[in-house]
Design a protein around this motif. Structure first.
Motif, PDB file in Angstrom:
ATOM      1  N   VAL A   1       0.832  -1.204   0.000  1.00 49.64           N
ATOM      2  CA  VAL A   1       0.000   0.000   0.000  1.00 49.64           C
ATOM      3  C   VAL A   1       0.867   1.256   0.000  1.00 49.64           C
ATOM      4  CG1 VAL A   1      -1.639   1.342   1.384  1.00 49.64           C
ATOM      5  CG2 VAL A   1      -2.006  -1.110   1.027  1.00 49.64           C
ATOM      6  N   HIS A   2       1.900   1.293   0.842  1.00 51.21           N
ATOM      7  CA  HIS A   2       2.752   2.484   0.912  1.00 51.21           C
ATOM      8  C   HIS A   2       3.498   2.703  -0.410  1.00 51.21           C
ATOM      9  CE1 HIS A   2       1.593   3.019   4.922  1.00 51.21           C
ATOM     10  NE2 HIS A   2       2.468   2.220   5.527  1.00 51.21           N
ATOM     11  N   PHE A   3       4.060   1.640  -0.984  1.00 53.51           N
ATOM     12  CA  PHE A   3       4.812   1.780  -2.236  1.00 53.51           C
ATOM     13  C   PHE A   3       3.894   2.242  -3.364  1.00 53.51           C
ATOM     14  CE2 PHE A   3       6.367   0.300  -6.310  1.00 53.51           C
ATOM     15  CZ  PHE A   3       7.715   0.616  -6.277  1.00 53.51           C
ATOM     16  N   LEU A   4       2.751   1.563  -3.515  1.00 56.80           N
ATOM     17  CA  LEU A   4       1.872   1.869  -4.640  1.00 56.80           C
ATOM     18  C   LEU A   4       1.292   3.277  -4.524  1.00 56.80           C
ATOM     19  CD1 LEU A   4       0.143  -1.608  -4.920  1.00 56.80           C
ATOM     20  CD2 LEU A   4       1.665  -0.579  -6.628  1.00 56.80           C
ATOM     21  N   ARG A   5       0.996   3.704  -3.330  1.00 55.41           N
ATOM     22  CA  ARG A   5       0.464   5.064  -3.174  1.00 55.41           C
ATOM     23  C   ARG A   5       1.527   6.112  -3.444  1.00 55.41           C
ATOM     24  NH1 ARG A   5      -3.856   4.312   1.868  1.00 55.41           N
ATOM     25  NH2 ARG A   5      -5.518   3.442   0.532  1.00 55.41           N
ATOM     26  N   GLU A   6       2.767   5.819  -3.125  1.00 49.29           N
ATOM     27  CA  GLU A   6       3.854   6.741  -3.470  1.00 49.29           C
ATOM     28  C   GLU A   6       3.979   6.889  -4.983  1.00 49.29           C
ATOM     29  OE1 GLU A   6       7.339   5.237  -1.619  1.00 49.29           O
ATOM     30  OE2 GLU A   6       6.799   5.939   0.395  1.00 49.29           O
ATOM     31  N   GLN A   7       3.610   5.823  -5.699  1.00 47.24           N
ATOM     32  CA  GLN A   7       3.654   5.840  -7.167  1.00 47.24           C
ATOM     33  C   GLN A   7       2.330   6.320  -7.779  1.00 47.24           C
ATOM     34  OE1 GLN A   7       6.525   5.071  -8.885  1.00 47.24           O
ATOM     35  NE2 GLN A   7       7.406   4.990  -6.808  1.00 47.24           N
ATOM     36  N   HIS A   8       1.418   6.779  -6.928  1.00 52.50           N
ATOM     37  CA  HIS A   8       0.101   7.255  -7.367  1.00 52.50           C
ATOM     38  C   HIS A   8      -0.665   6.170  -8.128  1.00 52.50           C
ATOM     39  CE1 HIS A   8       1.345  11.213  -6.028  1.00 52.50           C
ATOM     40  NE2 HIS A   8       2.426  11.104  -6.772  1.00 52.50           N
ATOM     41  N   CYS A   9      -0.503   4.944  -7.666  1.00 54.71           N
ATOM     42  CA  CYS A   9      -1.204   3.810  -8.266  1.00 54.71           C
ATOM     43  C   CYS A   9      -2.399   3.464  -7.375  1.00 54.71           C
ATOM     44  CB  CYS A   9      -0.265   2.608  -8.388  1.00 54.71           C
ATOM     45  SG  CYS A   9      -1.023   1.143  -9.137  1.00 54.71           S
ATOM     46  N   PRO A  10      -3.594   3.370  -7.916  1.00 55.62           N
ATOM     47  CA  PRO A  10      -4.798   3.173  -7.097  1.00 55.62           C
ATOM     48  C   PRO A  10      -4.929   1.746  -6.555  1.00 55.62           C
ATOM     49  CG  PRO A  10      -5.386   3.197  -9.419  1.00 55.62           C
ATOM     50  CD  PRO A  10      -3.919   3.529  -9.351  1.00 55.62           C
ATOM     51  N   VAL A  11      -4.261   1.473  -5.449  1.00 54.42           N
ATOM     52  CA  VAL A  11      -4.407   0.192  -4.752  1.00 54.42           C
ATOM     53  C   VAL A  11      -5.551   0.365  -3.752  1.00 54.42           C
ATOM     54  CG1 VAL A  11      -2.544   0.827  -3.144  1.00 54.42           C
ATOM     55  CG2 VAL A  11      -3.308  -1.555  -3.313  1.00 54.42           C
ATOM     56  N   ILE A  12      -6.610  -0.403  -3.919  1.00 57.91           N
ATOM     57  CA  ILE A  12      -7.827  -0.096  -3.146  1.00 57.91           C
ATOM     58  C   ILE A  12      -8.349  -1.258  -2.323  1.00 57.91           C
ATOM     59  CG2 ILE A  12      -8.540   1.688  -4.788  1.00 57.91           C
ATOM     60  CD1 ILE A  12     -10.605  -0.336  -5.878  1.00 57.91           C
ATOM     61  N   VAL A  13      -7.813  -2.500  -2.534  1.00 57.61           N
ATOM     62  CA  VAL A  13      -8.490  -3.635  -1.914  1.00 57.61           C
ATOM     63  C   VAL A  13      -7.523  -4.780  -1.648  1.00 57.61           C
ATOM     64  CG1 VAL A  13      -9.176  -4.588  -4.168  1.00 57.61           C
ATOM     65  CG2 VAL A  13     -10.515  -5.177  -2.128  1.00 57.61           C
ATOM     66  N   ASN A  14      -7.777  -5.489  -0.549  1.00 58.56           N
ATOM     67  CA  ASN A  14      -7.080  -6.737  -0.226  1.00 58.56           C
ATOM     68  C   ASN A  14      -8.137  -7.829  -0.162  1.00 58.56           C
ATOM     69  OD1 ASN A  14      -5.421  -8.801   0.695  1.00 58.56           O
ATOM     70  ND2 ASN A  14      -4.567  -7.652   2.401  1.00 58.56           N
ATOM     71  N   GLN A  15      -7.950  -8.881  -0.938  1.00 57.28           N
ATOM     72  CA  GLN A  15      -8.887 -10.004  -0.935  1.00 57.28           C
ATOM     73  C   GLN A  15      -8.323 -11.106  -0.039  1.00 57.28           C
ATOM     74  OE1 GLN A  15     -10.607 -13.192  -4.157  1.00 57.28           O
ATOM     75  NE2 GLN A  15     -10.708 -11.040  -4.756  1.00 57.28           N
ATOM     76  N   ARG A  16      -9.072 -11.412   1.027  1.00 52.51           N
ATOM     77  CA  ARG A  16      -8.594 -12.392   1.993  1.00 52.51           C
ATOM     78  C   ARG A  16      -9.723 -13.335   2.415  1.00 52.51           C
ATOM     79  NH1 ARG A  16      -4.061 -11.462   5.416  1.00 52.51           N
ATOM     80  NH2 ARG A  16      -4.848 -13.317   6.487  1.00 52.51           N
TER      81      ARG A  16
ATOM     82  N   ILE B   1     -11.678  -4.400   2.086  1.00 55.98           N
ATOM     83  CA  ILE B   1     -11.477  -5.850   2.169  1.00 55.98           C
ATOM     84  C   ILE B   1     -12.656  -6.529   1.481  1.00 55.98           C
ATOM     85  CG2 ILE B   1     -11.419  -7.862   3.711  1.00 55.98           C
ATOM     86  CD1 ILE B   1     -10.084  -6.052   5.800  1.00 55.98           C
ATOM     87  N   ILE B   2     -12.352  -7.452   0.585  1.00 56.47           N
ATOM     88  CA  ILE B   2     -13.371  -8.326   0.020  1.00 56.47           C
ATOM     89  C   ILE B   2     -13.059  -9.728   0.515  1.00 56.47           C
ATOM     90  CG2 ILE B   2     -12.124  -8.511  -2.193  1.00 56.47           C
ATOM     91  CD1 ILE B   2     -14.894  -8.929  -3.515  1.00 56.47           C
ATOM     92  N   ALA B   3     -14.040 -10.372   1.109  1.00 62.98           N
ATOM     93  CA  ALA B   3     -13.825 -11.646   1.789  1.00 62.98           C
ATOM     94  C   ALA B   3     -14.205 -12.812   0.893  1.00 62.98           C
ATOM     95  CB  ALA B   3     -14.652 -11.696   3.065  1.00 62.98           C
ATOM     96  N   PHE B   4     -13.255 -13.760   0.758  1.00 61.45           N
ATOM     97  CA  PHE B   4     -13.623 -14.996   0.067  1.00 61.45           C
ATOM     98  C   PHE B   4     -13.756 -16.125   1.080  1.00 61.45           C
ATOM     99  CE2 PHE B   4      -8.930 -15.272  -0.176  1.00 61.45           C
ATOM    100  CZ  PHE B   4      -8.679 -16.613   0.091  1.00 61.45           C
ATOM    101  N   SER B   5     -14.414 -17.187   0.661  1.00 65.93           N
ATOM    102  CA  SER B   5     -14.757 -18.322   1.532  1.00 65.93           C
ATOM    103  C   SER B   5     -15.497 -17.878   2.792  1.00 65.93           C
ATOM    104  CB  SER B   5     -13.500 -19.119   1.914  1.00 65.93           C
ATOM    105  OG  SER B   5     -12.935 -19.737   0.789  1.00 65.93           O
ATOM    106  N   PRO B   6     -16.490 -16.993   2.667  1.00 67.15           N
ATOM    107  CA  PRO B   6     -17.222 -16.545   3.857  1.00 67.15           C
ATOM    108  C   PRO B   6     -18.073 -17.645   4.476  1.00 67.15           C
ATOM    109  CG  PRO B   6     -18.310 -15.754   1.885  1.00 67.15           C
ATOM    110  CD  PRO B   6     -17.011 -16.359   1.435  1.00 67.15           C
ATOM    111  N   LEU B   7     -18.320 -18.701   3.710  1.00 69.92           N
ATOM    112  CA  LEU B   7     -19.082 -19.846   4.237  1.00 69.92           C
ATOM    113  C   LEU B   7     -18.166 -21.008   4.602  1.00 69.92           C
ATOM    114  CD1 LEU B   7     -22.165 -19.871   1.822  1.00 69.92           C
ATOM    115  CD2 LEU B   7     -21.825 -18.589   3.945  1.00 69.92           C
ATOM    116  N   ALA B   8     -16.853 -20.732   4.688  1.00 69.16           N
ATOM    117  CA  ALA B   8     -15.876 -21.765   5.068  1.00 69.16           C
ATOM    118  C   ALA B   8     -16.040 -23.016   4.203  1.00 69.16           C
ATOM    119  CB  ALA B   8     -15.998 -22.106   6.547  1.00 69.16           C
ATOM    120  N   GLN B   9     -16.051 -22.778   2.881  1.00 67.51           N
ATOM    121  CA  GLN B   9     -16.175 -23.864   1.899  1.00 67.51           C
ATOM    122  C   GLN B   9     -17.456 -24.686   2.083  1.00 67.51           C
ATOM    123  OE1 GLN B   9     -13.945 -24.592  -0.752  1.00 67.51           O
ATOM    124  NE2 GLN B   9     -13.111 -22.602  -0.222  1.00 67.51           N
ATOM    125  N   GLY B  10     -18.499 -24.042   2.601  1.00 67.36           N
ATOM    126  CA  GLY B  10     -19.782 -24.714   2.758  1.00 67.36           C
ATOM    127  C   GLY B  10     -20.067 -25.228   4.149  1.00 67.36           C
TER     128      GLY B  10
END
Length: 330
Positions: A178-193, A218-227
């Motif tokens: 996040v720090h590096f990309l923002r210094e480069q003015h690159c729009p880093v907006i999300v972490n998928q976990r 944050i966008i959450a994957f496996s919110p149902l713990a694989q079912g």
């Protein structure tokens, strides 16, 4: 010819992604399973139509989703041509690179060569000029992080992605990225976990708090713990379940007596709230502002409709939250 429902945007909540100008639907559709070369195209088409008709604007992919590698992206390209090309500006199309894609030393991880080649191939498969978000899919501690991140900067500057994100990054790597990309003015907006009632890693490793403090969604994957966080396994293992058919990411050994007891108690609580267990599990992940969307997988349109209602359900009481914590301790 497919014509989308006029009231689609009244059926979904939309959340701002960190401090960016972009909004995610509360529920997004993932192409990890059931969109590969061995799956029914008619079913994929029905699921995507159902999703979009109910306000799901985000389709989440990766280069290796299938099976076979690349086939989910190929199917999305076909779906765009058949149904969704007129709605391209209403859609968020995201893809990733980081896991094994082709043979040899340049087919995975985080080198500039791999990321650039992978996105070009993804765009060809999807028949797109750009994606809305391009993610680096996993940390690579054998490649200088600056090399990986500079590739993301140049991808945005080339016009092949509007935003970038990271996926499966821990706090140290998220912070550096996040720090590096923002210094480069690159729009880093999300972490998928990965995040669910049963998996609190992003709380324990500090990613959730860092993202909140620094305006990263944050966008959450496996919110149902694989079912597991559904009523699917309360009475045994169905023949068409993920455990029975796949077994790579969820195993019968995961269904311990203790875990089944937790699932049963959570299911009872969900019923008291007027929800299915799956709906309650999605509502729980969405309860905090920093989680801007949950990624669902589906095998049929009806599952999508069921899961969407979680975004519209009322908030948890403190007593309900405490009950969930007590159940998870047992």
């Amino acid at each position: 010819m497919y014509v989308a429902e006029n009231e689609r945007y009244e059926r979904m909540e939309y959340h701002r992604v960190g401090r960016s100008g972009l909004k995610f639907p509360a529920v997004s559709l993932g192409f990890w399973h059931n969109f590969g070369s061995k799956d029914s195209y008619d079913n994929m088409r029905a699921m995507c139509r159902t999703a979009f008709d109910h306000g799901i604007t985000q389709f989440d992919l990766a280069n290796n989703y299938g099976p076979e590698n690349g086939s989910a992206e190929e199917n999305l390209g076909r779906l765009l041509e058949d149904d969704f090309r007129p709605y391209r500006d209403e859609l968020l199309i995201t893809t990733k690179a980081g896991y094994h894609m082709w043979e040899g030393p340049y087919g995975d991880y985080g080198s500039r060569k791999y990321l650039m080649a992978s996105l070009d191939a993804s765009l060809r498969r999807m028949k797109l000029d750009y994606v809305d978000i391009f993610y680096h899919h996993r940390m690579d501690k054998n490649t200088p992080l600056e090399e990986t991140l500079t590739a993301l900067v140049d991808i945005v500057r080339s016009g092949k992605a509007l935003y970038v994100g990271v996926s499966n990054y821990d706090k140290e790597y998220t912070e550096k990225a996040v720090h590096f990309l923002r210094e480069q003015h690159c729009p880093v907006i999300v972490n998928q976990r990965r995040y669910s009632i049963f998996d609190r890693t992003i709380e324990e490793d500090g990613v959730k708090s860092f993202c909140k403090e620094n305006g990263v969604g944050i966008i959450a994957f496996s919110p149902l713990a694989q079912g597991l966080l559904s009523d699917r396994y309360l009475h045994g293992i169905p023949k068409d379940s993920r455990i029975a058919q796949d077994g790579r990411f969820l195993h019968s050994s995961d269904l311990t007596e203790g875990r089944l007891s937790q699932i049963s108690k959570l299911n009872e609580l969900a019923g008291q709230r007027g929800q299915t267990l799956a709906q309650m599990a999605l509502s729980w992940v969405l309860k905090d502002d920093e989680v801007c969307s949950v990624l669902i997988g589906a095998s049929k349109p009806e599952q999508i409709i069921e899961n969407i209602s979680a975004a519209r359900h009322g908030k948890f009481t403190q007593e309900e939250l405490e009950q969930i914590e007590e159940i998870c301790k047992g």
